[in-house]
Scaffold this motif. Structure first.
Motif, PDB file in Angstrom:
ATOM      1  N   LEU A  68       0.753  -1.238   0.112  1.00  0.00           N
ATOM      2  CA  LEU A  68      -0.023  -0.104   0.110  1.00  0.00           C
ATOM      3  C   LEU A  68       0.863   1.307   0.045  1.00  0.00           C
ATOM      4  O   LEU A  68       0.643   2.332  -0.609  1.00  0.00           O
ATOM      5  CB  LEU A  68      -0.901  -0.019   1.260  1.00  0.00           C
ATOM      6  CG  LEU A  68      -1.700   1.267   1.390  1.00  0.00           C
ATOM      7  CD1 LEU A  68      -2.719   1.490   0.097  1.00  0.00           C
ATOM      8  CD2 LEU A  68      -2.470   1.252   2.519  1.00  0.00           C
ATOM      9  N   LEU A  69       1.889   1.326   0.817  1.00  0.00           N
ATOM     10  CA  LEU A  69       2.835   2.247   0.715  1.00  0.00           C
ATOM     11  C   LEU A  69       3.498   2.508  -0.484  1.00  0.00           C
ATOM     12  O   LEU A  69       3.729   3.821  -0.998  1.00  0.00           O
ATOM     13  CB  LEU A  69       3.830   2.407   1.919  1.00  0.00           C
ATOM     14  CG  LEU A  69       3.288   2.231   3.363  1.00  0.00           C
ATOM     15  CD1 LEU A  69       4.375   2.038   4.271  1.00  0.00           C
ATOM     16  CD2 LEU A  69       2.874   3.421   3.604  1.00  0.00           C
ATOM     17  N   ARG A  70       3.842   1.778  -1.139  1.00  0.00           N
ATOM     18  CA  ARG A  70       4.424   1.590  -2.439  1.00  0.00           C
ATOM     19  C   ARG A  70       3.480   2.001  -3.516  1.00  0.00           C
ATOM     20  O   ARG A  70       3.707   2.983  -4.250  1.00  0.00           O
ATOM     21  CB  ARG A  70       4.851   0.112  -2.868  1.00  0.00           C
ATOM     22  CG  ARG A  70       5.702   0.095  -3.800  1.00  0.00           C
ATOM     23  CD  ARG A  70       6.442  -1.460  -3.887  1.00  0.00           C
ATOM     24  NE  ARG A  70       6.918  -1.664  -2.720  1.00  0.00           N
ATOM     25  CZ  ARG A  70       7.017  -3.069  -2.315  1.00  0.00           C
ATOM     26  NH1 ARG A  70       6.281  -3.862  -3.060  1.00  0.00           N
ATOM     27  NH2 ARG A  70       7.503  -3.271  -1.224  1.00  0.00           N
ATOM     28  N   THR A  71       2.260   1.857  -3.215  1.00  0.00           N
ATOM     29  CA  THR A  71       1.221   2.324  -4.253  1.00  0.00           C
ATOM     30  C   THR A  71       0.858   3.736  -4.120  1.00  0.00           C
ATOM     31  O   THR A  71       0.731   4.433  -4.977  1.00  0.00           O
ATOM     32  CB  THR A  71      -0.007   1.556  -3.943  1.00  0.00           C
ATOM     33  OG1 THR A  71       0.061   0.010  -4.302  1.00  0.00           O
ATOM     34  CG2 THR A  71      -1.319   2.107  -4.908  1.00  0.00           C
ATOM     35  N   LEU A  72       0.959   4.296  -2.826  1.00  0.00           N
ATOM     36  CA  LEU A  72       0.811   5.698  -2.371  1.00  0.00           C
ATOM     37  C   LEU A  72       1.925   6.395  -3.129  1.00  0.00           C
ATOM     38  O   LEU A  72       1.663   7.602  -3.590  1.00  0.00           O
ATOM     39  CB  LEU A  72       0.732   5.788  -0.801  1.00  0.00           C
ATOM     40  CG  LEU A  72      -0.713   5.565  -0.072  1.00  0.00           C
ATOM     41  CD1 LEU A  72      -0.459   5.583   1.148  1.00  0.00           C
ATOM     42  CD2 LEU A  72      -1.683   6.129  -0.765  1.00  0.00           C
ATOM     43  N   ALA A  73       3.148   5.973  -2.848  1.00  0.00           N
ATOM     44  CA  ALA A  73       4.377   6.700  -3.426  1.00  0.00           C
ATOM     45  C   ALA A  73       4.217   6.646  -5.009  1.00  0.00           C
ATOM     46  O   ALA A  73       4.318   7.888  -5.226  1.00  0.00           O
ATOM     47  CB  ALA A  73       5.589   6.021  -3.002  1.00  0.00           C
ATOM     48  N   GLY A  74       3.862   5.703  -5.479  1.00  0.00           N
ATOM     49  CA  GLY A  74       3.954   5.845  -7.213  1.00  0.00           C
ATOM     50  C   GLY A  74       2.691   6.724  -7.507  1.00  0.00           C
ATOM     51  O   GLY A  74       2.925   7.466  -8.434  1.00  0.00           O
ATOM     52  N   ALA A  75       1.371   6.509  -6.827  1.00  0.00           N
ATOM     53  CA  ALA A  75       0.394   7.636  -7.031  1.00  0.00           C
ATOM     54  C   ALA A  75       0.827   8.992  -7.093  1.00  0.00           C
ATOM     55  O   ALA A  75       0.255   9.809  -7.956  1.00  0.00           O
ATOM     56  CB  ALA A  75      -0.901   7.117  -6.264  1.00  0.00           C
ATOM     57  N   LEU A  76       1.379   9.180  -6.210  1.00  0.00           N
ATOM     58  CA  LEU A  76       2.172  10.640  -5.777  1.00  0.00           C
ATOM     59  C   LEU A  76       2.761  11.143  -6.902  1.00  0.00           C
ATOM     60  O   LEU A  76       2.817  12.179  -7.354  1.00  0.00           O
ATOM     61  CB  LEU A  76       2.742  10.753  -4.294  1.00  0.00           C
ATOM     62  CG  LEU A  76       3.366  12.202  -4.043  1.00  0.00           C
ATOM     63  CD1 LEU A  76       2.496  13.152  -3.621  1.00  0.00           C
ATOM     64  CD2 LEU A  76       4.301  11.828  -2.958  1.00  0.00           C
ATOM     65  N   LEU A  77       3.607  10.198  -7.341  1.00  0.00           N
ATOM     66  CA  LEU A  77       4.630  10.683  -8.346  1.00  0.00           C
ATOM     67  C   LEU A  77       3.826  10.858  -9.645  1.00  0.00           C
ATOM     68  O   LEU A  77       4.118  11.532 -10.434  1.00  0.00           O
ATOM     69  CB  LEU A  77       5.882   9.693  -8.621  1.00  0.00           C
ATOM     70  CG  LEU A  77       6.882   9.550  -7.163  1.00  0.00           C
ATOM     71  CD1 LEU A  77       7.698   8.502  -7.512  1.00  0.00           C
ATOM     72  CD2 LEU A  77       7.487  11.028  -7.578  1.00  0.00           C
ATOM     73  N   ILE A  78       3.045   9.828 -10.059  1.00  0.00           N
ATOM     74  CA  ILE A  78       2.273  10.014 -11.222  1.00  0.00           C
ATOM     75  C   ILE A  78       1.156  11.196 -11.444  1.00  0.00           C
ATOM     76  O   ILE A  78       1.121  11.851 -12.225  1.00  0.00           O
ATOM     77  CB  ILE A  78       1.469   8.779 -11.430  1.00  0.00           C
ATOM     78  CG1 ILE A  78       2.323   7.445 -11.569  1.00  0.00           C
ATOM     79  CG2 ILE A  78       0.365   8.788 -12.511  1.00  0.00           C
ATOM     80  CD1 ILE A  78       3.039   7.400 -13.016  1.00  0.00           C
ATOM     81  N   GLY A  79       0.656  11.465 -10.158  1.00  0.00           N
ATOM     82  CA  GLY A  79      -0.091  12.806  -9.843  1.00  0.00           C
ATOM     83  C   GLY A  79       0.585  13.932 -10.224  1.00  0.00           C
ATOM     84  O   GLY A  79       0.248  15.043 -11.034  1.00  0.00           O
TER      85      GLY A  79
END
Length: 133
Positions: A68-79
């Protein structure tokens, strides 16, 4: 996501590596001081802070082995990459850089989301006839 002995997986180590790369790319906020040959990423202080935050989150996700933390970091960067893309179209620079900042932030985000959203490989059954006696 962990092995039988609780060791980190390839995905965890990859998340740590991507996080370290994000923090290293944040150093390009001082790119104006570099010779021209080494100024291949133009990023501002806002983009550097975003890269450091996502990098730390990615490293932490690899250490604690949390998808989940990995997904949040990736979503932050994509956003952030999409925000930079829209900002470039409107002639504003939300990350303080140019299209190279968008490419770096987006690439790191895609890498993290790929690690987070790929299916977990099935556990290998233990065969007592194979391996060490």
């Amino acid at each position: 996501m962990t092995g039988a002995a609780g060791r980190s997986s390839e995905r965890d180590r990859s998340a740590i590596l991507i996080g370290a790369a994000a923090i290293a790319f944040a150093g390009f906020v001082f790119g104006a001081l570099l010779p021209t040959e080494f100024r291949f990423v133009n990023i501002g202080p806002v983009g550097a802070a975003l890269l450091v935050a996502a990098g730390v989150l990615s490293i932490f996700s690899g250490i604690v082995r949390r998808r989940l933390l990995r997904t949040l970091a990736g979503a932050l960067l994509i956003g952030a990459a999409f925000t930079q893309l829209v900002g470039l179209a409107l002639s504003i620079r939300p990350l303080g850089g140019d299209a190279s900042a968008m490419a770096v932030v987006g690439g790191l985000g895609i890498g993290l989301l790929t690690l987070a959203l790929s299916p977990t490989p099935p556990a290998q059954p233990h065969e007592p006839t194979k391996g060490r006696p």
